[in-house]
Structure formats: C-alpha cells, structure tokens
Design an enzyme around this catalytic site. Structure first.
Site, PDB file in Angstrom:
ATOM      1  N   GLU A  38       0.842  -1.205   0.000  1.00  0.00           N
ATOM      2  CA  GLU A  38       0.000   0.000   0.000  1.00  0.00           C
ATOM      3  C   GLU A  38       0.881   1.262   0.000  1.00  0.00           C
ATOM      4  OE1 GLU A  38      -2.681   0.922  -0.767  1.00  0.00           O
ATOM      5  OE2 GLU A  38      -3.334   2.650   0.379  1.00  0.00           O
ATOM      6  N   LYS A  66       0.974   4.222  -3.018  1.00  0.00           N
ATOM      7  CA  LYS A  66       0.836   5.662  -2.799  1.00  0.00           C
ATOM      8  C   LYS A  66       2.080   6.419  -3.281  1.00  0.00           C
ATOM      9  CE  LYS A  66      -3.262   5.589  -1.198  1.00  0.00           C
ATOM     10  NZ  LYS A  66      -3.586   4.300  -1.796  1.00  0.00           N
ATOM     11  N   GLU A  93       1.760   6.348  -7.189  1.00  0.00           N
ATOM     12  CA  GLU A  93       0.710   7.119  -7.862  1.00  0.00           C
ATOM     13  C   GLU A  93       0.751   8.612  -7.527  1.00  0.00           C
ATOM     14  OE1 GLU A  93      -3.413   6.072  -7.044  1.00  0.00           O
ATOM     15  OE2 GLU A  93      -3.002   5.791  -4.928  1.00  0.00           O
TER      16      GLU A  93
HETATM   17  O1  M6R Z   1     -12.794   1.267  -6.339  1.00  0.00           O
HETATM   18  P1  M6R Z   1     -11.844   0.139  -6.045  1.00  0.00           P
HETATM   19  O2  M6R Z   1     -11.533   0.007  -4.598  1.00  0.00           O
HETATM   20  O3  M6R Z   1     -12.315  -1.163  -6.648  1.00  0.00           O
HETATM   21  O4  M6R Z   1     -10.514   0.554  -6.806  1.00  0.00           O
HETATM   22  C1  M6R Z   1      -9.421  -0.296  -6.883  1.00  0.00           C
HETATM   23  C2  M6R Z   1      -8.178   0.437  -7.311  1.00  0.00           C
HETATM   24  O5  M6R Z   1      -8.339   0.957  -8.610  1.00  0.00           O
HETATM   25  C3  M6R Z   1      -7.823   1.579  -6.362  1.00  0.00           C
HETATM   26  O6  M6R Z   1      -7.699   1.105  -5.050  1.00  0.00           O
HETATM   27  C4  M6R Z   1      -6.494   2.245  -6.773  1.00  0.00           C
HETATM   28  O7  M6R Z   1      -5.449   1.355  -6.594  1.00  0.00           O
HETATM   29  C5  M6R Z   1      -6.299   3.541  -5.959  1.00  0.00           C
HETATM   30  N1  M6R Z   1      -6.098   4.650  -6.843  1.00  0.00           N
HETATM   31  C6  M6R Z   1      -5.156   3.495  -5.022  1.00  0.00           C
HETATM   32  O8  M6R Z   1      -5.029   4.644  -4.260  1.00  0.00           O
END
Ligand code: M6R
Length: 620
Positions: free
Chosen positions: A493, A497, A500
């Site tokens: 995790e 972060k 991204e």
């Molecule tokens: O809406 P979701 O939880 O299914 O999304 C999954 C991932 O696209 C989302 O957690 C993505 O990794 C985030 N931008 C991370 O911060």
C-alpha cells in the site's frame, strides 16, 4: 457525505436551494431532493436520482406557487439504494413533516418496527423516514397550546429516541414559519442574514448569501425563523444556549476542502471519524461479536463456508491481503487473495462451500466485477465489502457490508482503505464467533478497535515531524518498502501511494524476500521504508533492517512507541501506538499516507488527480 441546505426569508426559495445544492456537489452524492412550502401552506416535493442538474430540469417543468421556506438535500446512500423514494426529503404518513438528514440512525430498525405496529406506513428503505414518522407521532401527542413551539418540541422528543448521528433540517406545513435544525456528530451551521436565515451542512452553501454563521454544537436544536432564531439543548430541560456568530473568512475552494489544501489531506484527516462510522452499531462488545446487517440473512450459509477467495484491485487488494491474515489467524477459515484482473484467466478451482469476497471502494471496478461474475457463473456464493451503495458490485454480489466511509474524491484511496481494514476485522470477528473464537477474544478485538480513532488522532497530530521526513526524502530516485506478516500488504500500500502520488519507482516486498535478489539495489541513495512494529515478527524484521544498514542503505522505520532500539540504525522513525498485532496495519498506514502526501506536495504534483489515473477503473 450528504449535503443539507435550507432557507427561510422573503425571497423565492427554490433557486436559492438549488444553487445551495450545486455548491454542495463536490462532496459527492447519488440523488438530490427539495421540498418547499408555498404561501397557501402547500408542500411541493421533487426528488431525482443523479445530478442536481436533473432535479433542476424536473423543477423547470413544475408550477409551484411562490414559496419562501424550504429544505433540500444531496444524498449519499447508506440505507437503501439510490432511488427517488429513498432520496430526501423524507416524510411522514400525512406528508405534513419533511426531514433532510445526514448521518445514521443506528436503532432505526427497532423504531421502525414499533412505528409500524402503531399503524405508521413506510415508503422508503431509509433510516431517515423513521425521524419523520416520530415527529408526526410526537407532534400529535404534544400539548396543542404549546404556543407555536409544538414542532420544535416534537423534533426534540424524536431526537431523544434516536441512537446514532445526525444533522437534520425539518419543515412542516403545520408550522410553515420555521425550520428546525439539530446536530449530533454531523456538521450543521446556521447562516445569519438580514430578514432571512439559512441552514446548511457546509459553509459553501450559504457563503453567497451571508458570511455570518453559527456552528451548531452536538446536542443543540435550533428554531430558525426569517427574522431570528433560538438555540436550545436537545437533552435536559431544553434550555436556551448562547450562540456565537462567526465570520467565514475562507474562499470557496478552501471551504469545499474543509480548509485542507487537497481532498486527499481532508480524507486522511477524516479517518478517525470514518473508523467510528464503519463500526457504528456493528460491534456488540458485551457479546464479543459483530452484527453486520448486510449479511445477517446469509449467516447460516457463512457458517458453512470452508474457503474464502478475496478478489480486489490496487489498494483494495492490499486490504484483502490484510484480511487474509486476520481471517486465517482468528476465524480459522482458509483464505486466499486474488488480483481480480488475473482471477478469471487462471481457471480458478472451486470446491463446495466456497465464498468469493469482493472488496472495492467504488463498486465499479471492471476487473473485480468480472471476478464476481465468473464465480457466480460457477455457482459460488459471493459477497462484497463496498463503499458506494447501490454500485454495480454491491448489486452483483447481492449481500455484503457497506463501508460508510463517505464519498472519496481524491483518486488515491485512503479513508476507504482504512475502513476496509476495519470491516475486515469485524468480518473476522463475525466468522470467528461462528466458529472457535471465544467471547473474550471477540471482546479484545472489539476493545482494541474502539481505541483506534483516538490513536489515529494522535498520529495525525504528528504531521510536522512527517513533513520534515518528507523534505529529507523528496528527491530520492526510488524506494524499497518492506513489511512482514500483517504489514507486508502495508508495504504494498505504501508503494502504491508513493508511485501514484509521487511518481517514484518503488519496490514493495515482504521483508523476508528482500535477500532473494532485491538486496542488490541497496545503496546510500536508495532508501528503504520498513514497517517494524513490535509484533510477533519484530525480531525478523529487525534483522532485515540490520542487513540494509550493513550495506549502507538509508532506513525510514515505523515502529511501536517506546521502542528505542531502532535508533541504532536510523534517526528517521515514525512511531505508532501499541495495539493488537492484527490492527497494526491501520496505525502504520497513517504516517505512510502523510509521508507520501507531503512528498507529492513538495514535488508540486497534482495530488487529487495524479497523472494517467482515474478514480474508478471501469475498463478491463
Ligand atoms: O474502487 P476500487 O476500490 O475497486 O478501486 C481499486 C483500485 O483501482 C484503487 O484502489 C487504486 O489502486 C487507488 N487509486 C489506489 O489509491
């Protein structure tokens, strides 16, 4: 979260309310509604699923008389899917009382059953409708000589019945000269104008009319008229309280972000409240068990489950991996985690009594949705942990638990992740107590969960220290993130972060895996972030730190308060309070979020909308 705006004065109310709702749009919502009471005392209602623009379109066709009092709402569903009948305002049997509500009525089920037994007819699935029916009941029980204060008294009596959180605004055609507003743990302000007053959940909805506001306190109820207001207590004898009128100095943009520079920062600082909301009404501490409404109907099937497969993507996948440790250790159910995009291509083998659990903030992630469909196709039971009520994944799984984390606007998922971990812990207690978990163990987890909001608040107060660390590492060329057992997924995790938000190449690994290759990267200009709380694997993680130190690699460590041992290896330490091992990921994540946030800020990045990313990834 949901938004409230109300107006009473001399001007035409509908455009004021619609503009107020537009100001609240940034908070996220799924439906909107408005009620106004015209000069003849007739109530006019409009509610629409979707954007405020849809409501505006519907209103353009309406032919309402002139009205100068009304309330409006943008709803973010918690009880009942987004639909016209679940949108607010909600009303009683006689359409005499109208309520808009932010928050959750925890005991709504019991109250609703009692009201139905008394003959009340319900139309929606919301917890809010209970408030309207209770007001109706108490209004008619009240002393009719109560000098025009029957409405405020009826609302007060109603609120005394309610367990949970609320910010509410109420109007009634029986007393069309006032709005009643009250708050308990859900923000509400009065906007004080000249010959007009407003009620709103957020200063953005009133600022174009007045800069003078009163922030209602928890446990206060206000009777708001066009030419004045009176604030009293909900409890006790309902005595008048002293109100302080304050001047708003923020600009619009700052108001929308609650004074924070970015939505991500705001959402990180909402985490203590999010933990409380995710647990609200779900922990039965005396019995050491979790009560999860959305899966009550299938609890017997869940008792039979022999294997759990969790499918999720990105941050939700990291939450799934923490859940895997929790469920296996405390509930004894074999659990495995799949990256949802891989799941359906690898011909998963299902056996009897399998459960496919999907975790998703948005509830719209295409890969996760595809995994659910694949499992259903094979006859496997499915369940969701989803934040967005009525989303595709929530509907496809049929049963599940909602996060109640509120809308997450920043692309980087933060508060939803923490809420996913909290729900994973609650689900573990739920499953565990169906199996071998003792009541005492259930209580220990419950008590530890209850301590978390306070601990997170303390961690957030340490932000200045984290800003210093961010300044030191902002120009790094990359990073390694490491953790073991419960915190191996937190290394992932952290990497998500830092990638991204900060656009840094980051490699995440379970700490023990480093020596099998990645150790070659360790160098004086390549730092490692190591999550090393004093837990059952602390000594092992410490030896990883020693290996990095021996090769001249800089170390940023996260460890438990009071553990000074790691100061031998580094001065760059973030301390977290002591908690149960299974809950350490929740605490370790907080400084990591602040660290990544501040590096991105110092690097001048677009934090809420990082490049190449979207909030919901609806393509495969
Ligand atoms: O809406 P979701 O939880 O299914 O999304 C999954 C991932 O696209 C989302 O957690 C993505 O990794 C985030 N931008 C991370 O911060």
């Amino acid at each position: 979260m949901c938004g409230i705006v109300g107006y009473i004065g001399k001007r035409e109310v509908t455009p004021i309310l619609v503009n107020g709702l537009k100001r609240l749009e940034y908070r996220g919502y799924d439906s909107a509604g408005i009620v106004v009471i015209d000069k003849k005392g007739t109530g006019h209602l409009a509610r629409e699923v979707g954007k405020v623009a849809m409501l505006e379109k519907a209103l353009a066709k309406s032919n309402w008389g002139t009205a100068s009092i009304g309330i409006a709402h943008t709803r973010w569903a918690t009880h009942g899917v987004p639909s016209e009948r679940n949108a607010h305002p909600q009303s009683d049997c006689t359409s005499s009382f109208w309520v808009v509500h932010n928050g959750i009525v925890e005991n709504y089920k019991d109250l609703k059953d009692a009201l139905i037994a008394e003959g009340h007819k319900f139309i929606s699935d919301t917890d809010t409708e209970v408030i309207a029916h209770l007001i109706e009941k108490f209004y008619h029980l009240a002393d009719s000589k109560a000098n025009g204060h029957r409405l405020v008294n009826a609302v007060r009596q109603t609120l005394r019945q309610i367990k949970g959180t609320y910010g509410i605004a109420v109007v009634s055609k029986l007393e069309p000269d006032k709005i009643i507003a009250a708050r308990n743990s859900s923000p509400l302000i009065l906007g004080i104008g000249t010959d007009e007053n407003l009620v709103a959940s957020d200063a953005s909805a009133v600022i174009s009319h007045t800069k003078n506001v009163i922030y209602l306190n928890d446990g206060e109820i206000a009777e708001v008229r066009g030419d004045g207001f009176r604030i009293e207590t909900v409890g006790g004898d309902g005595e008048e309280t002293k109100a302080k009128v304050e001047e708003i100095e923020w600009d619009m943009e700052k108001i929308e972000k609650g004074g924070h520079e970015h939505f991500m920062h705001k959402e990180i600082f909402e985490i203590p409240e999010v933990i409380e909301n995710s647990m609200r009404g779900r922990l039965i501490l005396e019995e050491g068990r979790a009560k999860l409404g959305g899966i009550e109907d299938v609890k017997e099937k869940l008792r039979e489950v022999k294997r759990i497969i969790i499918a999720a993507c990105g941050t939700a996948n990291a939450a799934a991996r923490v859940a895997e440790y929790m469920i296996e250790e405390y509930a004894g159910v074999p659990t495995e985690v799949d990256i949802a995009s891989e799941f359906r291509y690898r011909k998963p083998v299902f056996t009897e009594h399998n459960l496919l659990l999907a975790i998703s903030q948005s509830g719209e992630t295409a890969d996760t949705l595809a995994a659910i469909k694949e499992a259903k196709e094979k006859g496997v039971m499915t369940m969701g942990i989803v934040n967005v009520v009525g989303s595709s994944i929530a509907r496809e799984t049929g049963v599940g638990i909602y996060n109640h984390a509120g809308p997450e606007i920043s692309v980087a998922s933060t508060k939803a992740f923490i809420s996913q971990l909290v729900l994973s812990a609650l689900f573990t207690v739920f499953l565990g107590r169906q199996r071998d978990m003792s009541i005492v163990m259930g209580q220990r987890i419950g008590e530890a969960l209850k301590e978390l909001p306070g601990m997170v608040r303390r961690l957030l107060a340490d932000e200045p220290h984290i800003i210093e660390l961010a300044k030191k590492y902002k120009d790094t060329r990359g990073m390694l993130t490491l953790g073991r057992k419960y915190n191996a997924p937190i290394a992932t995790e952290a990497a998500i972060k830092l990638k991204e938000l900060c656009y840094l190449p980051v490699i995440d690994l379970p700490a023990g895996e480093m020596k099998h290759g990645t150790i070659a990267l360790i160098a004086p200009d390549f730092p490692s972030l190591v999550i090393a709380p004093e837990d059952s694997v602390y000594e092992k993680t410490k030896s990883t730190i020693e290996q990095i130190k021996a090769r001249g690699g800089p170390i940023i460590a996260i460890t438990t308060e009071g553990n000074t041992e790691l100061e031998r290896f580094t001065k760059d330490i973030m301390y977290i309070p002591k908690t149960l091992e299974m809950l350490t990921p929740i605490l370790a994540t907080i400084p990591i979020y602040l660290f990544a946030y501040h590096i991105a800020r110092l690097r001048g990045h677009d934090i809420d909308k990082p490049r190449n990313l979207a909030k919901s990834v609806t393509v495969e």
